[in-house]
Design an enzyme around this catalytic site. Structure first.
Site, PDB file in Angstrom:
ATOM      1  N   VAL A  62      61.405  27.435  43.516  1.00  0.00           N
ATOM      2  CA  VAL A  62      61.767  27.289  44.926  1.00  0.00           C
ATOM      3  C   VAL A  62      60.650  26.554  45.651  1.00  0.00           C
ATOM      4  CG1 VAL A  62      62.378  28.508  47.021  1.00  0.00           C
ATOM      5  CG2 VAL A  62      63.010  29.463  44.803  1.00  0.00           C
ATOM      6  N   PRO A  63      60.939  25.345  46.102  1.00  0.00           N
ATOM      7  CA  PRO A  63      59.934  24.531  46.812  1.00  0.00           C
ATOM      8  C   PRO A  63      59.544  25.142  48.148  1.00  0.00           C
ATOM      9  CG  PRO A  63      62.092  23.474  46.932  1.00  0.00           C
ATOM     10  CD  PRO A  63      62.238  24.672  46.031  1.00  0.00           C
ATOM     11  N   CYS A  64      58.824  26.234  48.082  1.00  0.00           N
ATOM     12  CA  CYS A  64      58.431  26.923  49.316  1.00  0.00           C
ATOM     13  C   CYS A  64      57.560  26.030  50.186  1.00  0.00           C
ATOM     14  CB  CYS A  64      57.668  28.193  48.970  1.00  0.00           C
ATOM     15  SG  CYS A  64      58.539  29.229  47.777  1.00  0.00           S
ATOM     16  N   HIS A  65      56.918  25.055  49.563  1.00  0.00           N
ATOM     17  CA  HIS A  65      56.009  24.203  50.336  1.00  0.00           C
ATOM     18  C   HIS A  65      56.774  23.330  51.325  1.00  0.00           C
ATOM     19  CE1 HIS A  65      57.206  21.937  46.756  1.00  0.00           C
ATOM     20  NE2 HIS A  65      57.170  20.887  47.523  1.00  0.00           N
TER      21      HIS A  65
END
Length: 118
Positions: A62-65
Site C-alpha cells: 500500500v503506497p502510504c507515501h
DNA sequence: GGGCTGACATTGA
DNA sequence: TTCAATGCCAGCC
C-alpha cells in the site's frame, strides 16, 4: 446496503484499494479518501488504516507515501521505518518534496471522488 | 465489556 | 484571520 457492519469491514479494504489506485506521481489526502468512502470526517480512520496497512497489508503493498494530510505535509513519514523513506519514495516518483511538504500539491493532488467519478 | 488512543478534517467563535 | 473543540472508525488496554 444489506449489512452496515459489512461496510465497516470494507472500510480498510476500501482505503487500501483507493490508495493502490493512486497513480505514480500523484498524491491524495485522508479527507479525500474518507469522503470517497462516505465519511468526510472519517479521515482519522483512514490514517489508522494506513498504520494497520503496515502490518495488515503484508502481502499487498500500500503506497502510504502517496497519502498525506490536507496541508500536503508528510505526517506519517516516521512510520515508514525511516524519516526520509516517505520523502524519497515521493521524489522517486517525480514528486517534489521540500521540508516534509509536497510542492505543487494542488497539481499532484489526486481525488478519488473526482478521478474515479464516484 | 468499557474506554482511550490515533499518521486528520471541518466548522464555529 | 487564527485558535479551539468536535466528529469519525477501528484497534488495543
Amino acid at each position: 446496503m444489506k449489512d452496515v457492519n459489512e461496510r465497516y469491514r470494507n472500510f480498510f479494504q476500501d482505503v487500501y484499494a483507493v490508495v493502490r489506485l493512486v497513480p505514480p506521481g500523484r498524491v491524495t489526502t485522508y479527507g479525500a479518501i474518507a469522503h470517497y468512502l462516505g465519511s468526510r470526517s472519517a479521515a482519522r480512520t483512514v490514517g489508522w488504516a494506513m498504520q494497520s496497512a503496515h502490518t495488515f497489508s503484508g502481502d499487498e503493498f500500500v503506497p502510504c507515501h502517496r497519502v498525506i494530510n490536507r496541508n500536503g505535509m508528510l505526517t506519517g513519514k516516521q512510520f515508514f521505518g525511516s524519516p526520509t523513506a516517505m520523502q524519497e519514495a515521493l521524489e522517486a516518483e517525480g514528486i517534489v518534496v521540500h521540508d516534509d511538504q509536497v510542492q505543487d500539491f494542488a497539481q499532484r493532488f489526486w481525488d478519488p471522488s473526482t478521478e474515479l467519478q464516484a
